[in-house]
Design a protein around this motif. Structure first.
Motif, PDB file in Angstrom:
ATOM      1  N   GLY A  21     -49.359 122.392 -10.342  1.00 30.37           N
ATOM      2  CA  GLY A  21     -47.971 122.754 -10.101  1.00 30.37           C
ATOM      3  C   GLY A  21     -47.165 121.664  -9.440  1.00 30.37           C
ATOM      4  O   GLY A  21     -45.956 121.807  -9.244  1.00 30.37           O
ATOM      5  N   PHE A  22     -47.800 120.524  -9.112  1.00 28.19           N
ATOM      6  CA  PHE A  22     -47.091 119.412  -8.471  1.00 28.19           C
ATOM      7  C   PHE A  22     -46.536 118.476  -9.533  1.00 28.19           C
ATOM      8  O   PHE A  22     -47.212 118.156 -10.503  1.00 28.19           O
ATOM      9  CB  PHE A  22     -48.045 118.646  -7.549  1.00 28.19           C
ATOM     10  N   GLY A  23     -45.292 118.019  -9.338  1.00 30.86           N
ATOM     11  CA  GLY A  23     -44.672 117.036 -10.214  1.00 30.86           C
ATOM     12  C   GLY A  23     -43.777 117.616 -11.283  1.00 30.86           C
ATOM     13  O   GLY A  23     -43.240 116.853 -12.103  1.00 30.86           O
ATOM     14  N   ILE A  24     -43.596 118.938 -11.318  1.00 25.42           N
ATOM     15  CA  ILE A  24     -42.800 119.546 -12.377  1.00 25.42           C
ATOM     16  C   ILE A  24     -41.312 119.264 -12.206  1.00 25.42           C
ATOM     17  O   ILE A  24     -40.576 119.108 -13.179  1.00 25.42           O
ATOM     18  CB  ILE A  24     -43.066 121.067 -12.427  1.00 25.42           C
ATOM     19  N   SER A  25     -40.844 119.146 -10.972  1.00 30.45           N
ATOM     20  CA  SER A  25     -39.407 118.946 -10.734  1.00 30.45           C
ATOM     21  C   SER A  25     -38.952 117.520 -10.999  1.00 30.45           C
ATOM     22  O   SER A  25     -37.744 117.249 -11.026  1.00 30.45           O
ATOM     23  CB  SER A  25     -39.056 119.317  -9.293  1.00 30.45           C
ATOM     24  N   SER A  26     -39.890 116.571 -11.152  1.00 32.25           N
ATOM     25  CA  SER A  26     -39.580 115.143 -11.374  1.00 32.25           C
ATOM     26  C   SER A  26     -38.881 114.504 -10.185  1.00 32.25           C
ATOM     27  O   SER A  26     -38.213 113.480 -10.332  1.00 32.25           O
ATOM     28  CB  SER A  26     -38.711 114.956 -12.634  1.00 32.25           C
ATOM     29  N   LEU A  27     -39.033 115.064  -8.984  1.00 34.47           N
ATOM     30  CA  LEU A  27     -38.463 114.481  -7.777  1.00 34.47           C
ATOM     31  C   LEU A  27     -39.513 113.628  -7.075  1.00 34.47           C
ATOM     32  O   LEU A  27     -40.661 114.049  -6.906  1.00 34.47           O
ATOM     33  CB  LEU A  27     -37.953 115.565  -6.828  1.00 34.47           C
ATOM     34  N   GLU A  28     -39.102 112.439  -6.661  1.00 37.11           N
ATOM     35  CA  GLU A  28     -39.977 111.501  -5.963  1.00 37.11           C
ATOM     36  C   GLU A  28     -39.455 111.326  -4.542  1.00 37.11           C
ATOM     37  O   GLU A  28     -38.265 111.087  -4.332  1.00 37.11           O
ATOM     38  CB  GLU A  28     -39.993 110.165  -6.710  1.00 37.11           C
ATOM     39  N   THR A  29     -40.326 111.427  -3.561  1.00 36.15           N
ATOM     40  CA  THR A  29     -39.917 111.345  -2.155  1.00 36.15           C
ATOM     41  C   THR A  29     -40.260 109.983  -1.568  1.00 36.15           C
ATOM     42  O   THR A  29     -41.236 109.338  -1.978  1.00 36.15           O
ATOM     43  CB  THR A  29     -40.605 112.439  -1.325  1.00 36.15           C
ATOM     44  N   THR A  30     -39.455 109.554  -0.604  1.00 34.34           N
ATOM     45  CA  THR A  30     -39.682 108.302   0.118  1.00 34.34           C
ATOM     46  C   THR A  30     -39.383 108.521   1.587  1.00 34.34           C
ATOM     47  O   THR A  30     -38.308 109.024   1.948  1.00 34.34           O
ATOM     48  CB  THR A  30     -38.790 107.174  -0.418  1.00 34.34           C
ATOM     49  N   ILE A  31     -40.313 108.150   2.446  1.00 40.93           N
ATOM     50  CA  ILE A  31     -40.133 108.246   3.889  1.00 40.93           C
ATOM     51  C   ILE A  31     -39.501 106.950   4.378  1.00 40.93           C
ATOM     52  O   ILE A  31     -39.973 105.856   4.057  1.00 40.93           O
ATOM     53  CB  ILE A  31     -41.484 108.487   4.595  1.00 40.93           C
ATOM     54  N   ILE A  32     -38.443 107.061   5.181  1.00 41.00           N
ATOM     55  CA  ILE A  32     -37.725 105.884   5.666  1.00 41.00           C
ATOM     56  C   ILE A  32     -37.618 105.927   7.195  1.00 41.00           C
ATOM     57  O   ILE A  32     -37.982 106.915   7.821  1.00 41.00           O
ATOM     58  CB  ILE A  32     -36.319 105.794   5.040  1.00 41.00           C
ATOM     59  N   ASP A  33     -37.112 104.840   7.752  1.00 37.60           N
ATOM     60  CA  ASP A  33     -36.763 104.709   9.175  1.00 37.60           C
ATOM     61  C   ASP A  33     -37.978 104.890  10.083  1.00 37.60           C
ATOM     62  O   ASP A  33     -38.347 105.990  10.473  1.00 37.60           O
ATOM     63  CB  ASP A  33     -35.674 105.710   9.566  1.00 37.60           C
ATOM     64  N   TYR A  34     -38.583 103.753  10.471  1.00 35.09           N
ATOM     65  CA  TYR A  34     -39.756 103.766  11.339  1.00 35.09           C
ATOM     66  C   TYR A  34     -39.425 103.263  12.744  1.00 35.09           C
ATOM     67  O   TYR A  34     -40.290 102.716  13.439  1.00 35.09           O
ATOM     68  CB  TYR A  34     -40.874 102.894  10.734  1.00 35.09           C
ATOM     69  N   SER A  35     -38.179 103.453  13.167  1.00 35.51           N
ATOM     70  CA  SER A  35     -37.767 102.936  14.472  1.00 35.51           C
ATOM     71  C   SER A  35     -38.478 103.639  15.624  1.00 35.51           C
ATOM     72  O   SER A  35     -38.603 103.065  16.716  1.00 35.51           O
ATOM     73  CB  SER A  35     -36.247 103.063  14.640  1.00 35.51           C
ATOM     74  N   LEU A  36     -38.944 104.864  15.432  1.00 31.93           N
ATOM     75  CA  LEU A  36     -39.680 105.593  16.472  1.00 31.93           C
ATOM     76  C   LEU A  36     -41.156 105.738  16.136  1.00 31.93           C
ATOM     77  O   LEU A  36     -41.888 106.423  16.858  1.00 31.93           O
ATOM     78  CB  LEU A  36     -39.071 106.986  16.682  1.00 31.93           C
ATOM     79  N   SER A  37     -41.617 105.096  15.093  1.00 32.64           N
ATOM     80  CA  SER A  37     -42.962 105.340  14.569  1.00 32.64           C
ATOM     81  C   SER A  37     -44.015 104.524  15.305  1.00 32.64           C
ATOM     82  O   SER A  37     -43.715 103.650  16.119  1.00 32.64           O
ATOM     83  CB  SER A  37     -43.005 105.019  13.072  1.00 32.64           C
ATOM     84  N   ARG A  38     -45.256 104.827  14.958  1.00 30.83           N
ATOM     85  CA  ARG A  38     -46.412 104.147  15.549  1.00 30.83           C
ATOM     86  C   ARG A  38     -47.421 103.826  14.454  1.00 30.83           C
ATOM     87  O   ARG A  38     -47.671 104.637  13.560  1.00 30.83           O
ATOM     88  CB  ARG A  38     -47.059 105.058  16.587  1.00 30.83           C
ATOM     89  N   ALA A  39     -48.018 102.611  14.500  1.00 36.62           N
ATOM     90  CA  ALA A  39     -48.990 102.217  13.486  1.00 36.62           C
ATOM     91  C   ALA A  39     -49.900 101.132  14.041  1.00 36.62           C
ATOM     92  O   ALA A  39     -49.523 100.385  14.950  1.00 36.62           O
ATOM     93  CB  ALA A  39     -48.297 101.730  12.221  1.00 36.62           C
ATOM     94  N   ASP A  40     -51.098 101.051  13.481  1.00 38.70           N
ATOM     95  CA  ASP A  40     -52.039  99.968  13.765  1.00 38.70           C
ATOM     96  C   ASP A  40     -51.924  98.930  12.658  1.00 38.70           C
ATOM     97  O   ASP A  40     -52.080  99.265  11.474  1.00 38.70           O
ATOM     98  CB  ASP A  40     -53.471 100.491  13.826  1.00 38.70           C
ATOM     99  N   LEU A  41     -51.681  97.681  13.025  1.00 37.45           N
ATOM    100  CA  LEU A  41     -51.536  96.604  12.059  1.00 37.45           C
ATOM    101  C   LEU A  41     -52.763  95.697  12.158  1.00 37.45           C
ATOM    102  O   LEU A  41     -53.004  95.082  13.195  1.00 37.45           O
ATOM    103  CB  LEU A  41     -50.250  95.805  12.323  1.00 37.45           C
ATOM    104  N   LEU A  42     -53.517  95.623  11.094  1.00 38.17           N
ATOM    105  CA  LEU A  42     -54.727  94.799  11.068  1.00 38.17           C
ATOM    106  C   LEU A  42     -54.338  93.342  10.892  1.00 38.17           C
ATOM    107  O   LEU A  42     -53.670  92.969   9.923  1.00 38.17           O
ATOM    108  CB  LEU A  42     -55.645  95.251   9.931  1.00 38.17           C
ATOM    109  N   LEU A  43     -54.741  92.486  11.818  1.00 39.62           N
ATOM    110  CA  LEU A  43     -54.359  91.075  11.805  1.00 39.62           C
ATOM    111  C   LEU A  43     -55.329  90.278  10.936  1.00 39.62           C
ATOM    112  O   LEU A  43     -56.542  90.466  11.006  1.00 39.62           O
ATOM    113  CB  LEU A  43     -54.344  90.507  13.219  1.00 39.62           C
ATOM    114  N   THR A  44     -54.774  89.362  10.139  1.00 38.82           N
ATOM    115  CA  THR A  44     -55.614  88.564   9.234  1.00 38.82           C
ATOM    116  C   THR A  44     -56.238  87.364   9.929  1.00 38.82           C
ATOM    117  O   THR A  44     -57.348  86.968   9.589  1.00 38.82           O
ATOM    118  CB  THR A  44     -54.777  88.061   8.047  1.00 38.82           C
TER     119      THR A  44
END
Length: 644
Positions: free
Chosen positions: A435-458
């Motif tokens: 039942g997923f994908g029938i509406s043909s709508l695609e979502t995108t998450i934006i704005d990470y100004s308050l977010s948190r993440a681990d960045l793996l350093l090369t």
């Protein structure tokens, strides 16, 4: 002693779940204006005026040493003059130049100069004779910084005179390091450049990384090719969209460049005022560290399906250019949510205001500005966001922490871009076992100004990670109440999120003492708190779904007296048509019933999710978005192909 500057660390990419579309080409601001090449070929430049301008920059050393006739230029000066003239655009109307349409000029000239000796030379009476000698490209030597000095027509005896050699040597020492040529669009302020240096180090293109640019000069690169429109605003700043003016580009841009611009698509530019280092403006706006943290997350999360596509980061200075100011004024006149001060107000922003401009792909319409009505739309929006968060949790231990309806964008994957609810024909054309994908709508998450993440350093041999986060206790998010039901629910969600991080129980919202550094810790259950808010908002603000339109039946016509009886063949044909219509009607009723059952099934699933995510009586083992997606797969609410 100045501290040694550490080399900026880059981040490594981990395995990404899901499929991602190919990167959009970066064509607008990477290499300057796309019209620059065309202008350089068509612009008329008078070689005489150009040569006079170059001679006006020549500094004549008023040395009292006697200068003999026909002395030679020193090698380094003669080589520099030939290089400068080789860079001069040729005049198309001049007979001494050869027409050439390539990027590399094929016509060059060499300059030979000499001083005329006077009996008693004075400072204002020094004469300069300049002769332009055109040469063919075959005879012209290639001049580089390592090549020997070009041969002169003067004899070796003239070169070996001691009275002139010492003078040339002194001049060579003074002009050993030529001054760098400055770009007209770059702001030459060393203190400001050092201040925004961490932002510039995150830029991808040489133009963006070279330094602070003047706002009007930066915008002029695309002023004649793109229409600027303001999309939204927030406490962070403004969001603008650039739309390609294809007809205006055709006369001045080549077909290949126009194709790149079209594939580039519409770009979205987040314009953020930066906090001043000292003085006015040093207590407000966004800090350098906050912008750097957001850009690092944008670049790191770029490969994940469901997250914004990062293009570039720019730092500009000055007032809004005309195109952006007009877009701001139009938004002010047509929208009722314009709260930010006018950029032209000098009390709000000084002339030296620094701005960070984050360039991204166009992710579509903000969810809060979209009217949804179909359960197919709600199902795709919710699970699209949930699966994106699950991927980011596995990829970077990510928490969004501000997932309101304005930070979710949607767009249609249909060819015509239509975002209307799917029709029964659309449902039949896009069969989905989950039942997923029938509406043909695609979502995108934006704005990470308050977010948190681990960045793996090369470049870290120990494999350590860098935590990108923001201290939300300094944002004054948790004391506001809200004016309407939607805002009250959002403000409560901030408090639920804080309680989840501080105590582990989201309903214990009583304010506790701030703990420094706690917002750098990983608490993925905050993603579930925001997913609950999202699903509640989707159900609460759903518009009534329009009933399917039935085809109108034709009015009955009066029967002709000459056709009171039917022939046997005609009656048989009528019976066949009636039987066929009955079969179609039965099939249509079955299709209506099947779609109705599917709608009810999807709605029941989402209501079950509300119970799973309930803050007080929810599932005990539900700790992150990945747990919710795994539960949905086990319950066959989602297929593996929907996620992987």
């Amino acid at each position: 002693m100045e501290p040694k500057q550490s080399k900026p660390k880059s981040v490594a990419q981990r395995r990404v779940y899901g499929k991602r579309r190919a990167n959009a080409p970066r064509a607008v601001f990477d290499q300057g204006s796309p019209m620059r090449e065309t202008r350089s070929r068509t612009q008329h430049v008078d070689p005489v005026e150009n040569l006079q301008a170059k001679l006006a920059q020549v500094t004549i050393d008023n040395d009292t040493t006697h200068q003999p006739d026909n002395h030679a230029w020193p090698p380094h000066i003669e080589r520099k003059q030939q290089q400068e003239l080789a860079e001069t655009p040729p005049d198309e109307s001049s007979p001494s130049t050869t027409e050439n349409t390539s990027d590399t000029p094929t016509t060059q000239s060499s300059i030979e100069s000499s001083f005329e000796e006077a009996p008693k030379p004075k400072q204002c009476e020094t004469m300069v004779e300049v002769r332009i000698c055109p040469e063919t490209p075959e005879k012209l030597p290639q001049i580089t910084s390592d090549s020997p000095a070009p041969k002169s027509e003067f004899t070796s005896e003239d070169r070996e005179k001691p009275s002139t050699t010492s003078s040339y040597r002194r001049r060579a020492e003074r002009k050993k390091t030529p001054a760098p040529r400055r770009s007209s669009g770059v702001v030459h302020d060393s203190k400001a450049s050092d201040y925004v240096g961490p932002i510039l180090s995150e830029a991808l293109s040489p133009i963006a990384a070279q330094g602070i640019q003047r706002f009007d000069s930066w915008a002029s690169r695309s002023a004649n090719m793109f229409d600027v429109a303001k999309l939204a605003e927030g406490s962070y700043g403004e969001v603008y969209k650039l739309h390609l003016r294809e007809e205006a580009c055709r006369p001045v841009v080549s077909k290949s460049k126009l194709a790149k611009l079209k594939s580039y698509g519409d770009g979205v530019f987040k314009v953020v005022p930066l906090r001043a280092k000292s003085g006015p403006g040093s207590k407000k706006f966004t800090t350098i560290d906050e912008i750097v943290s957001e850009v690092k997350m944008l670049k790191y999360l770029d490969p994940i399906p469901g997250f914004a596509r990062f293009r570039e980061i720019h730092v500009v200075q000055g007032r809004f250019p005309e195109s952006f100011q007009n877009a701001w004024d139009h938004y002010k006149m047509t929208k009722d949510d314009c709260i930010n001060p006018n950029p032209s107000n000098k009390r709000a922003y000084p002339d030296t205001q620094l701005w960070a401009i984050v360039e991204m792909d166009d992710a579509g319409c903000e969810l809060e500005k979209f009217a949804w009505s179909s359960i197919f739309q709600i199902y795709d929006i919710f699970w699209g966001v949930a699966m994106a968060l699950a991927r980011a949790e596995e990829y970077a231990m990510f928490e969004h922490r501000d997932l309101h309806l304005g930070n979710v964008c949607i767009r249609s994957t249909r060819e015509d871009g239509c975002m209307d609810p799917p029709t029964e024909l659309d449902v039949a054309r896009q069969p989905s076992s989950s039942g997923f994908g029938i509406s043909s709508l695609e979502t995108t998450i934006i704005d990470y100004s308050l977010s948190r993440a681990d960045l793996l350093l090369t470049n870290d041999p120990t494999g350590l990670t860098e935590v990108a986060s923001s201290d939300l206790d300094k944002k004054q998010l948790f004391d506001a109440v809200g004016q309407d039901e939607d805002e009250i629910m959002q403000r409560n969600t901030y408090r639920y999120m804080r309680a989840t991080l501080y105590t582990g129980c989201p309903i214990e919202t009583e304010k506790t003492t701030d703990i420094p550094g706690i917002w750098a810790e990983y608490s993925p259950r905050t993603n579930l708190v925001w997913l609950l808010f999202l699903l509640q908002s989707l159900f609460k603000n759903r518009k009534p779904e329009a009933s399917p339109t039935q085809p109108q039946r034709k009015a009955l016509a009066s029967c002709s007296p000459n056709k009171m009886t039917l022939k046997p063949e005609t009656a048989k044909g009528k019976d066949q048509n009636l039987a066929g219509s009955l079969v179609k009607e039965r099939q249509t009723k079955n299709a209506h019933a099947g779609i109705s059952r599917l709608k009810q099934t999807l709605e029941d699933r989402l209501k079950a999710v509300l119970e799973l995510l309930d803050l007080e009586h929810g599932h005990e083992d539900m700790c992150c978005a990945a747990d919710l997606v795994a539960y949905a797969m086990d319950s066959q609410w989602l297929d593996e192909q929907d996620f992987f």
